[in-house]
Design an enzyme around this catalytic site. Structure first.
Site, PDB file in Angstrom:
ATOM      1  N   SER A 100       0.850  -1.195   0.000  1.00 39.13           N
ATOM      2  CA  SER A 100       0.000   0.000   0.000  1.00 39.13           C
ATOM      3  C   SER A 100       0.884   1.244   0.000  1.00 39.13           C
ATOM      4  O   SER A 100       2.076   1.179   0.337  1.00 39.13           O
ATOM      5  CB  SER A 100      -0.886   0.003   1.252  1.00 39.13           C
ATOM      6  OG  SER A 100      -1.541   1.243   1.426  1.00 39.13           O
ATOM      7  N   TYR A 129      -3.698  -0.873   9.991  1.00 42.23           N
ATOM      8  CA  TYR A 129      -3.501  -1.047   8.554  1.00 42.23           C
ATOM      9  C   TYR A 129      -2.125  -0.539   8.144  1.00 42.23           C
ATOM     10  O   TYR A 129      -1.387  -1.212   7.410  1.00 42.23           O
ATOM     11  CB  TYR A 129      -4.600  -0.307   7.787  1.00 42.23           C
ATOM     12  CG  TYR A 129      -4.580  -0.549   6.298  1.00 42.23           C
ATOM     13  CD1 TYR A 129      -5.189  -1.676   5.757  1.00 42.23           C
ATOM     14  CD2 TYR A 129      -3.963   0.356   5.435  1.00 42.23           C
ATOM     15  CE1 TYR A 129      -5.172  -1.901   4.386  1.00 42.23           C
ATOM     16  CE2 TYR A 129      -3.942   0.139   4.068  1.00 42.23           C
ATOM     17  CZ  TYR A 129      -4.554  -0.991   3.541  1.00 42.23           C
ATOM     18  OH  TYR A 129      -4.539  -1.209   2.176  1.00 42.23           O
TER      19      TYR A 129
END
Length: 251
Positions: free
Chosen positions: A143, A156
């Site tokens: 990410s 996350y």
């Protein structure tokens, strides 16, 4: 005609392939010639139809990677019709809350799926890749939060930062054994995970204003990077985290 991007005769396992980025990657690999084993918690009928339209076999394995319980079954079912040549670790979840309010439950849930299960599934698949000496390709879906902090998504960000580090570590251990381990870092794509952001007018406008490409990414726009990292074209590429972000990190 074979090209450095031809995946004919290869078998790819893609986790979280029922929708979004996983579906986009699965379809791109199928269009390059790879048979697809799709792993997910819910039905993958649409993905199966798109993959079969590309003219390659499709296998569905229903599994929830919130725990390690299904990992051996995933490998067994995925290997039933041939060896696993490519593993794409796409399955992931996200929980949003201010860090002062973030719960242990939300921390553990995200870390279990995004990092713990990813490692142990990769370990299990790598053992099969090494057993016959033919190696393989592992692609982790990281990410932008592997590079940046973000806000309101502490677990996350931690998991995706950890996944970038894990990608480099496994590359160091396995490159000489014939396994390429790399990652793709998607930017802001139209997926279920970004729905809350896209529905917040201010956040959506702020994000869009920073993307040089001028639009949120479409899942199909991630496929080319996955094909590259899965194909012979990337045989000397190890341990990279490749941003596919519309230029976000360049700004």
């Amino acid at each position: 005609m074979h090209t450095p991007f031809d995946l004919s005769g290869k078998r790819a396992v893609v986790t979280g392939a029922n929708t979004g980025l996983g579906q986009g990657v699965a379809v791109a690999l199928a269009q390059a010639g790879a048979a697809i084993v799709a792993v997910g918690r819910s039905a993958m009928d649409e993905t199966g139809e798109l993959v079969r339209t590309a003219g390659v076999p499709f296998t569905e394995v229903r599994a929830d990677l919130a725990t390690l319980e299904p990992i051996s079954r995933i490998v067994t079912e995925a290997s039933a019709s041939g060896r696993i040549d490519i593993l794409v670790n796409n399955a992931g979840i996200i929980r949003r809350a201010d860090s002062l309010d973030f719960t242990e439950e939300d921390w553990d849930a995200v870390m279990d799926v995004n990092l713990k299960s990813t490692f142990f599934l990769t370990q299990a698949v790598a053992r099969t890749m090494l057993a016959d000496g033919k190696g393989g390709k592992v692609i982790n879906i990281a990410s932008l939060l592997s590079f940046q902090g973000g806000i309101r998504i502490p677990s996350y960000t931690a998991s995706k930062s950890g996944l970038a580090g894990l990608t480099r570590l496994l590359a160091c251990e396995w490159a000489a054994k014939g396994i390429n381990v790399n990652a793709i870092a998607p930017g802001y794509f139209v997926t279920n995970n970004t729905q809350a952001l896209r529905e917040d007018p201010k956040r959506s406008a702020d994000i869009l204003a920073r993307i040089p490409a001028g639009h949120w990414g479409k899942p199909s726009e991630l496929g080319g990077a996955a094909v590259f990292l899965a194909a012979p074209a990337s045989d000397y590429v190890h341990g990279i985290v490749l941003p596919v972000d519309g230029g976000w990190l360049a700004r």
